[in-house]
Scaffold this motif. Structure first.
Motif, PDB file in Angstrom:
ATOM      1  N   LEU A 192       0.838  -1.124  -0.092  1.00 14.69           N
ATOM      2  CA  LEU A 192       0.085  -0.132  -0.182  1.00 14.69           C
ATOM      3  C   LEU A 192       0.779   1.174  -0.055  1.00 14.69           C
ATOM      4  O   LEU A 192       0.622   2.218  -0.567  1.00 14.69           O
ATOM      5  N   SER A 193       1.973   1.306   0.771  1.00 18.47           N
ATOM      6  CA  SER A 193       2.846   2.303   0.939  1.00 18.47           C
ATOM      7  C   SER A 193       3.295   2.755  -0.679  1.00 18.47           C
ATOM      8  O   SER A 193       3.672   3.725  -1.133  1.00 18.47           O
ATOM      9  N   ILE A 197       0.584   4.270  -2.942  1.00 19.00           N
ATOM     10  CA  ILE A 197       0.058   5.706  -2.512  1.00 19.00           C
ATOM     11  C   ILE A 197       0.594   6.625  -3.407  1.00 19.00           C
ATOM     12  O   ILE A 197      -0.327   7.625  -4.002  1.00 19.00           O
ATOM     13  N   LEU A 241      -1.424   6.636  -6.420  1.00 14.55           N
ATOM     14  CA  LEU A 241      -2.771   7.170  -6.336  1.00 14.55           C
ATOM     15  C   LEU A 241      -2.762   8.454  -6.674  1.00 14.55           C
ATOM     16  O   LEU A 241      -3.560   9.095  -7.102  1.00 14.55           O
ATOM     17  N   PHE A 242      -1.801   9.004  -5.918  1.00 21.39           N
ATOM     18  CA  PHE A 242      -1.825  10.508  -5.823  1.00 21.39           C
ATOM     19  C   PHE A 242      -1.484  10.963  -7.318  1.00 21.39           C
ATOM     20  O   PHE A 242      -2.095  12.010  -7.908  1.00 21.39           O
ATOM     21  N   LEU A 286     -10.307   1.324   1.721  1.00 24.40           N
ATOM     22  CA  LEU A 286      -9.658   2.402   2.303  1.00 24.40           C
ATOM     23  C   LEU A 286     -10.342   3.731   2.471  1.00 24.40           C
ATOM     24  O   LEU A 286      -9.980   4.260   3.446  1.00 24.40           O
ATOM     25  N   ARG A 287     -11.190   4.030   1.756  1.00 28.23           N
ATOM     26  CA  ARG A 287     -11.668   5.276   1.825  1.00 28.23           C
ATOM     27  C   ARG A 287     -12.809   5.230   2.924  1.00 28.23           C
ATOM     28  O   ARG A 287     -12.769   6.199   3.891  1.00 28.23           O
ATOM     29  N   GLU A 292      -8.488   4.371  10.585  1.00 28.08           N
ATOM     30  CA  GLU A 292      -7.035   3.940  10.407  1.00 28.08           C
ATOM     31  C   GLU A 292      -6.552   4.167  11.731  1.00 28.08           C
ATOM     32  O   GLU A 292      -6.807   4.694  12.662  1.00 28.08           O
TER      33      GLU A 292
END
Length: 158
Positions: A13-14, A17, A20-21, A144-145, A153
């Motif tokens: 996920l790291s 991210i 995704l940005f 996640l949202r 979180e």
């Protein structure tokens, strides 16, 4: 926490991210280009879409909540949309200061025109992607949202 390490999922996920940005930025830039001829931006189009998607007229604060955006930013854009005749304000019977935002006929025409432009663009973007992959991405993004919106979180100190 010198011995703390990311889990494999945390590491994945790291790594995801920043992508995704970048994707978000590219979507906004591409959307801006797509609807520029209509006098819209991605942000304006997004707010028009939120108004269309709502079951009934909503105040700016509710639109901002639905979009996950700052109320002040949404207010500024709604004011611009109102100035351009795409939305109007109506009295809110439940709150005298929080007016309801409604789409005008001109706003509906602009939104519909944007969606006509979006159709071939989104079909082309999706070309070659499997439904299974898209459904998986959708599920992951939704989870996640939801975690971020609910404050679920984990605390960064744990």
């Amino acid at each position: 926490m010198p011995n703390a390490k990311r889990t494999p999922a945390g590491e994945a996920l790291s790594t995801l991210i920043p992508d995704l940005f970048r994707l978000n930025s590219l979507l906004f830039t591409s959307g801006d280009r797509l609807v520029a001829g209509l006098g819209l931006t991605s942000a304006r189009w997004q707010i028009l879409g939120a108004i269309v998607a709502a079951e009934r007229p909503q105040p700016v604060a509710w639109l901002a909540r639905d979009l996950g955006a700052a109320r002040q930013n949404v207010q500024r854009i709604v004011n611009d949309l109102e100035r351009d005749g795409l939305v109007a304000f109506e009295t809110n019977p439940h709150h005298r200061r929080a007016q309801l935002v409604v789409l005008t006929a001109k706003g509906r025409q602009s939104f519909d025109a944007a969606m006509r432009l979006q159709l071939p663009w989104v079909n082309g973007l999706a070309d070659g992607l499997s439904m299974k992959d898209l459904e998986t991405v959708s599920r992951v993004v939704t989870v996640l949202r939801g975690r971020l919106e609910s404050g679920e979180e984990p605390d960064e100190r744990t």
